[in-house]
Design an enzyme around this catalytic site. Structure first.
Site, PDB file in Angstrom:
ATOM      1  N   PRO B 258       6.806 -29.381  20.084  1.00  0.00           N
ATOM      2  CA  PRO B 258       5.360 -29.150  19.939  1.00  0.00           C
ATOM      3  C   PRO B 258       4.969 -27.684  19.853  1.00  0.00           C
ATOM      4  O   PRO B 258       3.779 -27.370  19.797  1.00  0.00           O
ATOM      5  CB  PRO B 258       4.794 -29.778  21.209  1.00  0.00           C
ATOM      6  CG  PRO B 258       5.871 -29.612  22.218  1.00  0.00           C
ATOM      7  CD  PRO B 258       7.192 -29.649  21.470  1.00  0.00           C
ATOM      8  N   CYS B 259       5.943 -26.770  19.808  1.00  0.00           N
ATOM      9  CA  CYS B 259       5.559 -25.370  19.933  1.00  0.00           C
ATOM     10  C   CYS B 259       4.645 -24.910  18.798  1.00  0.00           C
ATOM     11  O   CYS B 259       3.893 -23.963  18.947  1.00  0.00           O
ATOM     12  CB  CYS B 259       6.789 -24.473  20.020  1.00  0.00           C
ATOM     13  SG  CYS B 259       7.927 -24.669  18.655  1.00  0.00           S
ATOM     14  N   ARG B 260       4.707 -25.554  17.636  1.00  0.00           N
ATOM     15  CA  ARG B 260       3.850 -25.128  16.524  1.00  0.00           C
ATOM     16  C   ARG B 260       2.665 -26.070  16.278  1.00  0.00           C
ATOM     17  O   ARG B 260       1.863 -25.824  15.386  1.00  0.00           O
ATOM     18  CB  ARG B 260       4.663 -25.015  15.231  1.00  0.00           C
ATOM     19  CG  ARG B 260       5.828 -24.069  15.310  1.00  0.00           C
ATOM     20  CD  ARG B 260       5.403 -22.644  15.607  1.00  0.00           C
ATOM     21  NE  ARG B 260       4.369 -22.146  14.705  1.00  0.00           N
ATOM     22  CZ  ARG B 260       3.651 -21.057  14.917  1.00  0.00           C
ATOM     23  NH1 ARG B 260       3.839 -20.353  15.998  1.00  0.00           N
ATOM     24  NH2 ARG B 260       2.758 -20.684  14.050  1.00  0.00           N
TER      25      ARG B 260
END
Lengths: 338, 295
Positions: B258-260
């Site tokens: 989910p980092c982006r």
């Protein structure tokens, strides 16, 4: 695989298939170590399923983490409360977990199937299956958990009452062909109502009652009432099967109930299958069924035959295995993390 | 798991423990969600797409900022009709990452209902897909040897009983299982149908939803997470898709990292707002899943 002719042919049912989540095996390992220990008594478990929802794949009877009771004292009750929903209809099952591989391979599988078939038959006779229709889908699981190697050996059975002479069918076609557009719309609305109401959403068997100008979904215990009220009644079930030519396995016990309790000769059945959460009129089937005369079923103490051990992935009547050392063995996981 | 990832996870865990969940909406500014917005978006998904359900999950893994019966979302038994290796162009055109049963007629969902052109899928340049982001981030995953589906021949033989009076191994009303496998789509690229359970959890650290894939082979036997990567675009298989512990379920599962998500969602929100569409937070998942070709 004929259809739409006026002649009847023997009705064949697509077997049900099992699926087990990794969470169930984790739960079984701790259940064995912490609760069951060396006891081997049968344990109530819950399986879950939903109607078939894609033409490409059947829906499976799935065991999950919450399939096993977590309460250590819970093993004495016949079943335990599980949270279900429209996509997770609970089905009662019985687990026989053996202590040893020898104990597992030595299990008297015909007798175990007979016991469960007898339970289903008694539930049909007593009317209990009409009150709680999911009882018709009872299943059986035998297992051996090799916790030294983190391997699990297991075998499912979906016991079905055998009707002899066999059930025949004069027609098997999609809902979209069996009904005109107006009726199809009314059926869609009735099914949506049933599936959208939390109290009925996970009840896998129901009736569609056609009264003047309307179709309503009703519980199967209303069969006699609906007959008295007049109009057409068809029996429906959540069909896990995706095959366009045959109904799925759960219909077998519904037909046994129809023969034993409703004493009908002809029955129209809806094999309810979904697309995106609503009835799929191309995938769902309308089957016109003829039930044979079964005078011996009325004899006191009569017990019908049962069938239903699942075949393995190679089509043989043998157990399956799963190996989870990679995700369960603490030593191995510690080494990999280092 | 490689060291850098473990350190990051430990850091993330510590931050999650000491900071409370986000309470002020930053959906339009940053593309992130508060837990309340996650619930709102989840309720909308379940209402509009009834194949999705809320799950309670393992009681010991419950997050206090969500109701007990609404911890995460799941849809089960989604067929994977194509393997990524064979049809590169198609998924790139779709801006999708994972090739699951790409939706057909109804998946225009939110873009269409908000007056955007219905052929948005054909305009990938307007909607940034996940893969236009962050080429430099190299996340490595550790390969766990394949497990799960054992060869059935290693299962033991059972004792041979004469079938008891009331039991049959099989009867003639049982359809041959061969029929079950005879139904294969005509497309030559289609191998036997694997299926996926797709789940959405809330990632408190990134303040976004996180999508997970649990794979099963054509006999619905568990698929090891590495094999799941076969069904994921090669570009993403080792970067944005990682194999990690699921926050609510047992075992390792493949997950779209989910980092982006926040940054990608922010770009999409900007595109929509520039078209005069006011994005609604409760439609977040429709857009997210649409992006991943999962809706």
């Amino acid at each position: 695989v004929k259809e739409k002719t006026s002649t009847s042919s023997k009705l064949m049912f697509a077997p049900w298939q099992s699926a087990v989540d990794e969470g169930f095996w984790h739960q079984l390992a701790s259940f064995k170590l912490e609760t069951q220990r060396l006891a081997e008594h049968p344990v109530p478990v819950s399986g879950f399923f939903a109607p078939c929802s894609h033409p490409q794949v059947p829906s499976h009877l799935q065991l999950m983490e919450e399939s096993l009771p977590t309460d250590p004292g819970g093993h004495s009750s016949e079943s335990f409360a599980v949270q279900g929903n429209r996509n997770k209809c609970p089905v009662p099952g019985t687990l026989y977990n053996s202590n040893t591989l020898e104990g597992f391979t030595g299990l008297d599988t015909p007798s175990l199937l007979k016991i469960t078939t007898q339970q289903i038959w008694e539930d049909i006779q007593s009317g209990r299956a009409e009150e709680t229709s999911n009882l018709l889908n009872r299943f059986l699981l035998i297992s051996f958990a090799d916790l030294k190697k983190w391997s699990f050996y297991y075998w499912f059975a979906f016991p079905a009452v055998v009707i002899t002479p066999p059930v025949t069918s004069s027609s098997c076609r999609p809902v979209s062909e069996a009904f005109d557009e107006k009726e199809s719309t009314a059926i869609r609305e009735a099914c949506s109502e049933w599936r959208g109401t939390p109290a009925t959403a996970s009840s896998c068997f129901f009736l569609l009652h056609f009264t003047s100008g309307a179709v309503i979904a009703r519980p199967i215990k209303d069969w006699k009432l609906a007959q008295e009220e007049g109009g057409k009644v068809i029996a429906a079930f959540y069909d896990p099967c995706n095959i366009s030519t045959n109904p799925g396995w759960p219909l077998r016990n519904l037909l046994a109930l129809a023969a034993a309790r409703w004493e009908v000769k002809d029955l129209r059945v809806l094999c309810y299958r979904e697309k995106r959460g609503f009835i799929d009129p191309q995938l769902s089937l309308i089957v016109d069924v003829q039930l044979p005369e079964l005078p011996e079923w009325k004899a006191p103490g009569f017990l019908p035959k049962g069938v239903g051990w699942e075949l393995n992935t190679r089509g043989k009547a043998r157990p399956r295995s799963v190996h989870l050392a990679a995700s369960m063995d603490p030593e191995r996981m510690a080494n990999e993390a280092a | 798991m490689v060291l850098s990832q473990r350190i990051h996870d430990a850091f993330k865990g510590a931050v999650e423990r000491i900071t409370g969940p986000r309470t002020v909406s930053a959906f339009k500014e940053k593309g992130v969600l508060t837990p309340d917005e996650f619930l709102l978006a989840g309720d909308n998904l379940v209402a509009k797409c009834p194949t999705w359900s809320w799950e309670a999950g393992d009681p010991s893994k419950r997050k206090p900022y969500f109701p007990a019966d609404k911890q995460y979302l799941i849809t089960r038994n989604v067929p994977c009709l194509r393997r990524a290796g064979s049809i590169e162009e198609e998924y790139e055109a779709a801006g999708g990452e994972v090739l699951l049963d790409t939706a057909d007629d109804e998946d225009e969902g939110w873009l269409a209902t908000h007056g955007a052109p219905s052929d948005t899928k054909k305009e990938p340049e307007e909607l940034p897909s996940m893969d236009t982001e962050e080429k430099e981030e190299k996340r490595h995953i550790n390969i766990i040897p394949s497990y799960a589906a054992g060869d059935d021949d290693d299962a033991p033989d059972m004792a041979d009983f004469e079938d008891a009076d009331n039991v049959m191994r099989n009867d003639d009303a049982t359809l041959e299982t061969a029929c079950l496998f005879a139904i294969e789509p005509d497309d030559a690229n289609i191998l036997r149908t694997r299926t996926y359970d797709v789940s959405i959890t809330y990632d408190k650290y990134y303040q976004t939803p996180r999508v997970w894939l649990t794979g099963y082979d054509e006999s619905r036997m568990l698929l090891s997470p590495e094999l799941v990567l076969e069904d994921v675009s090669q570009d993403h298989a080792r970067k944005t898709v990682t194999i990690e512990d699921h926050p609510h379920m047992a075992g390792k599962h493949a997950s779209v990292h989910p980092c982006r998500h926040g940054a990608v969602m922010k770009k999409i929100i900007d595109v929509l707002m520039s078209r005069g569409v006011d994005p609604e937070v409760d439609k977040y998942f429709h857009l997210l899943l649409h992006l991943m070709s999962l809706s």
